[in-house]
Write a protein that holds these residues in place. Structure first.
Motif, PDB file in Angstrom:
ATOM      1  N   VAL A 100     -20.198 -48.037  29.471  1.00  0.00           N
ATOM      2  CA  VAL A 100     -21.357 -48.872  29.136  1.00  0.00           C
ATOM      3  C   VAL A 100     -22.144 -48.249  27.988  1.00  0.00           C
ATOM      4  CG1 VAL A 100     -23.521 -49.829  30.050  1.00  0.00           C
ATOM      5  CG2 VAL A 100     -21.488 -49.746  31.487  1.00  0.00           C
ATOM      6  N   GLY A 101     -21.980 -46.959  27.814  1.00  0.00           N
ATOM      7  CA  GLY A 101     -22.713 -46.232  26.783  1.00  0.00           C
ATOM      8  C   GLY A 101     -23.382 -45.014  27.368  1.00  0.00           C
ATOM      9  N   ASN A 102     -23.077 -43.851  26.809  1.00  0.00           N
ATOM     10  CA  ASN A 102     -23.628 -42.605  27.348  1.00  0.00           C
ATOM     11  C   ASN A 102     -25.151 -42.552  27.250  1.00  0.00           C
ATOM     12  OD1 ASN A 102     -21.049 -41.613  27.974  1.00  0.00           O
ATOM     13  ND2 ASN A 102     -20.779 -40.776  25.918  1.00  0.00           N
ATOM     14  N   ASP A 103     -25.708 -43.137  26.195  1.00  0.00           N
ATOM     15  CA  ASP A 103     -27.165 -43.131  26.043  1.00  0.00           C
ATOM     16  C   ASP A 103     -27.838 -43.928  27.155  1.00  0.00           C
ATOM     17  OD1 ASP A 103     -26.898 -41.600  23.773  1.00  0.00           O
ATOM     18  OD2 ASP A 103     -27.093 -43.286  22.388  1.00  0.00           O
ATOM     19  N   PHE A 104     -27.213 -45.032  27.558  1.00  0.00           N
ATOM     20  CA  PHE A 104     -27.753 -45.815  28.669  1.00  0.00           C
ATOM     21  C   PHE A 104     -27.739 -44.996  29.955  1.00  0.00           C
ATOM     22  CE2 PHE A 104     -27.033 -48.655  32.315  1.00  0.00           C
ATOM     23  CZ  PHE A 104     -28.153 -49.463  32.217  1.00  0.00           C
ATOM     24  N   TYR A 105     -26.639 -44.318  30.219  1.00  0.00           N
ATOM     25  CA  TYR A 105     -26.562 -43.488  31.422  1.00  0.00           C
ATOM     26  C   TYR A 105     -27.583 -42.359  31.399  1.00  0.00           C
ATOM     27  CZ  TYR A 105     -22.504 -45.690  33.565  1.00  0.00           C
ATOM     28  OH  TYR A 105     -21.663 -46.583  34.200  1.00  0.00           O
ATOM     29  N   GLU A 110     -36.470 -48.663  35.212  1.00  0.00           N
ATOM     30  CA  GLU A 110     -37.658 -49.490  35.009  1.00  0.00           C
ATOM     31  C   GLU A 110     -38.628 -48.835  34.030  1.00  0.00           C
ATOM     32  OE1 GLU A 110     -37.701 -51.717  39.383  1.00  0.00           O
ATOM     33  OE2 GLU A 110     -38.990 -49.987  39.032  1.00  0.00           O
ATOM     34  N   ARG A 111     -38.746 -47.526  34.090  1.00  0.00           N
ATOM     35  CA  ARG A 111     -39.655 -46.806  33.191  1.00  0.00           C
ATOM     36  C   ARG A 111     -39.189 -46.902  31.739  1.00  0.00           C
ATOM     37  NH1 ARG A 111     -39.569 -41.479  35.306  1.00  0.00           N
ATOM     38  NH2 ARG A 111     -41.178 -42.141  36.776  1.00  0.00           N
ATOM     39  N   HIS A 112     -37.875 -46.957  31.549  1.00  0.00           N
ATOM     40  CA  HIS A 112     -37.310 -46.986  30.187  1.00  0.00           C
ATOM     41  C   HIS A 112     -36.662 -48.334  29.891  1.00  0.00           C
ATOM     42  CE1 HIS A 112     -38.044 -42.689  29.920  1.00  0.00           C
ATOM     43  NE2 HIS A 112     -37.361 -42.502  31.030  1.00  0.00           N
ATOM     44  N   TRP A 113     -37.215 -49.413  30.459  1.00  0.00           N
ATOM     45  CA  TRP A 113     -36.585 -50.730  30.373  1.00  0.00           C
ATOM     46  C   TRP A 113     -36.371 -51.180  28.927  1.00  0.00           C
ATOM     47  CZ3 TRP A 113     -33.910 -53.374  33.721  1.00  0.00           C
ATOM     48  CH2 TRP A 113     -33.655 -54.720  33.495  1.00  0.00           C
ATOM     49  N   ALA A 138     -36.114 -49.421  26.206  1.00  0.00           N
ATOM     50  CA  ALA A 138     -35.065 -48.602  25.577  1.00  0.00           C
ATOM     51  C   ALA A 138     -33.690 -49.001  26.103  1.00  0.00           C
ATOM     52  CB  ALA A 138     -35.328 -47.122  25.841  1.00  0.00           C
ATOM     53  N   ALA A 139     -33.604 -49.304  27.400  1.00  0.00           N
ATOM     54  CA  ALA A 139     -32.323 -49.716  27.972  1.00  0.00           C
ATOM     55  C   ALA A 139     -31.812 -50.993  27.317  1.00  0.00           C
ATOM     56  CB  ALA A 139     -32.464 -49.908  29.483  1.00  0.00           C
ATOM     57  N   LEU A 140     -32.713 -51.923  27.037  1.00  0.00           N
ATOM     58  CA  LEU A 140     -32.301 -53.186  26.427  1.00  0.00           C
ATOM     59  C   LEU A 140     -31.821 -52.994  24.997  1.00  0.00           C
ATOM     60  CD1 LEU A 140     -34.941 -55.746  27.745  1.00  0.00           C
ATOM     61  CD2 LEU A 140     -32.789 -54.984  28.762  1.00  0.00           C
ATOM     62  N   ARG A 176     -26.621 -56.683  31.565  1.00  0.00           N
ATOM     63  CA  ARG A 176     -26.111 -55.427  32.113  1.00  0.00           C
ATOM     64  C   ARG A 176     -27.233 -54.617  32.743  1.00  0.00           C
ATOM     65  NH1 ARG A 176     -21.684 -54.633  33.981  1.00  0.00           N
ATOM     66  NH2 ARG A 176     -20.693 -55.474  32.117  1.00  0.00           N
ATOM     67  N   ALA A 177     -28.392 -54.570  32.106  1.00  0.00           N
ATOM     68  CA  ALA A 177     -29.526 -53.847  32.695  1.00  0.00           C
ATOM     69  C   ALA A 177     -29.948 -54.490  34.019  1.00  0.00           C
ATOM     70  CB  ALA A 177     -30.691 -53.824  31.710  1.00  0.00           C
ATOM     71  N   ARG A 178     -29.899 -55.812  34.090  1.00  0.00           N
ATOM     72  CA  ARG A 178     -30.255 -56.499  35.341  1.00  0.00           C
ATOM     73  C   ARG A 178     -29.219 -56.219  36.433  1.00  0.00           C
ATOM     74  NH1 ARG A 178     -34.199 -60.356  35.166  1.00  0.00           N
ATOM     75  NH2 ARG A 178     -33.206 -61.658  36.751  1.00  0.00           N
ATOM     76  N   VAL A 179     -27.944 -56.126  36.049  1.00  0.00           N
ATOM     77  CA  VAL A 179     -26.908 -55.742  37.017  1.00  0.00           C
ATOM     78  C   VAL A 179     -27.262 -54.405  37.649  1.00  0.00           C
ATOM     79  CG1 VAL A 179     -24.520 -54.943  37.243  1.00  0.00           C
ATOM     80  CG2 VAL A 179     -25.001 -57.046  35.989  1.00  0.00           C
TER      81      VAL A 179
END
Length: 436
Positions: free
Chosen positions: A157-162, A375-378, A380-382, A389-392
């Motif tokens: 999904v992306g290392n930065d997201f993880y 949720e704190r980094h929502w 940035a996650a988007l 994917r973030a909602r999943v």
């Protein structure tokens, strides 16, 4: 469609045969349901079409991922109230629920209400599933290629997201908490160290980490215990990230990361094996092969630490079905087994199981921290992935936390030994000194 919320509530209660535990707010701004309860928001008519054409868990999941449905209020509270209807896991509930729904739909008054809704929701065709849904998979389960594709769906999904979700430790498995107010980083470090102590790692021993993720386990074991480690993963992105971490730590001469399946390893023996959060991907059809392979990779006297999520046993094991939302959006082809079956299959492979530690409350704490991070980094996650994917991730982690808290699923660390002849396990008389 005047008072859409009232009509939806009435139909739902007719089908369920019980009061709806949440409020409903519809696209026409109408509301219905118990005051003060979390509110399920139908943002558009497409949300209703998703539920009508695919009733139950999968239709609700698709509506959530697409943003057609949302929750106003505490997500955990809403999921807890809805659990008995659509999110219940680890029980015999789904089939009786489907039978009850079919009986309800056979009643004339319910059929009339359903037909009325169908005429009012717009296009008489089912909406396309969200792009985040995995494609339908064909062929035998758990072949080398199919497992690699399933792992890629979840982990690439992306290392930065993880990093946003997991924090600096980059450990994607249950932490081990001294207290609920401990930090996630401390709890993950304590989990890694607990595994090393259970394995009794010593300098220059060979450690195999099956499903090594982003390299946290092999990195900790090499740095703190001086082992020589091999970590294997099926994710190219994980492997790239892990190799970079290991090089930056100056441990490239002690740790090797491979993109490799456990069935392809030929350079045994190892002194110890850790398998943390990986066996859930193996599946019942391949679990005996998995246990046999790990047994063959260990030297006599070597230890295995198998850290694995477990479901509750069923009265009829043949009724077990994979959660549709998890299978389509999170872990394709993943399967859970009761801890008793896991222990039995390890022993059938030749292992002597010496310790089983149940730590399900620890996973609930871990998941709630991951949800908080997301949720704190929502925003940035988007930027790093799709909204769907973030909602999943938000839904699956919150629902999973509740499943651990309610004892619908658990997680266990099983310590097993390839006990040599004439039977000396190598464990001290009081083995649990590692928990002190």
């Amino acid at each position: 469609m005047a008072d859409a919320a009232g009509r939806l509530t009435k139909l739902a209660e007719e089908v369920l045969g019980a009061p709806l535990p949440v409020r409903i707010r519809a696209w026409d701004r109408s509301e219905s349901g118990p005051p003060g309860a979390p509110t399920l928001v139908f943002r558009n008519r497409r949300a209703l079409r998703r539920l009508l054409f695919k009733p139950g868990e999968l239709g609700l999941a698709r509506a959530w991922v697409a943003g057609d449905i949302d929750v106003d209020g505490d997500l955990y509270d809403a999921l807890d109230l809805l659990a008995g209807l659509v999110w219940e896991r680890g029980s015999d509930a789904p089939k009786p629920q489907r039978a009850a729904v079919l009986r309800a739909l056979a009643r004339p008054e319910v059929r009339h209400a359903a037909r009325e809704l169908l005429t009012l929701v717009g296009a008489p065709v089912p909406p396309a599933p969200p792009a985040e849904e995995s494609r339908r998979r064909r062929g035998p389960l758990h072949t080398l290629l199919r497992d690699k594709e399933a792992i890629s769906h979840h982990y690439d999904v992306g290392n930065d997201f993880y990093e946003l979700v997991l924090g600096p430790s980059m450990v994607y498995s249950c932490a081990y908490w001294e207290a609920p107010d401990a930090t996630l980083e401390d709890a993950q470090r304590d989990k890694l160290d607990l595994i090393c102590r259970k394995l009794a790692l010593q300098e220059d021993q060979r450690l195999l980490d099956v499903g090594c993720g982003w390299g946290s386990m092999v990195l900790h074991a090499a740095r703190e215990y001086g082992v020589r480690a091999v970590g294997i993963t099926l994710s190219e992105e994980q492997a790239t990230y892990a190799r970079k971490r290991i090089a930056e730590a100056g441990l490239a001469d002690r740790v090797e990361i491979r993109v490799q399946d456990y069935r392809e390893i030929k350079d045994e023996p190892f002194d110890a094996i850790s398998s943390v959060g990986m066996a859930e991907h193996v599946g019942r059809a391949r679990y005996a092969e998995y246990a046999d392979a790990l047994y063959a990779l260990l030297r006599p006297g070597g230890r295995l630490l198998n850290h694995q999520i477990a479901r509750r046993p069923l009265a009829d094991e043949e009724t077990y079905h994979v959660d549709e939302f998890i299978d389509r959006y999170v872990f394709p082809d993943g399967e859970l087994a009761p801890v008793g079956r896991t222990v039995a299959q390890l022993e059938e492979a030749g292992f002597e199981v010496r310790d089983v530690e149940a730590i399900r409350e620890h996973y609930a704490l871990t998941l709630r921290q991951w949800v908080t991070n997301l949720e704190r980094h929502w925003d940035a996650a988007l930027r790093l992935t799709s909204l769907g994917r973030a909602r999943v991730w938000r839904l699956y982690m919150a629902a999973s936390a509740l499943s651990f808290e309610r004892n619908r699923i658990g997680v266990n660390q099983v310590l097993a030994v390839r006990t040599p002849e004439p039977g000396a396990s190598g464990l001290p008389l009081r083995a649990r000194t590692w928990t002190g």
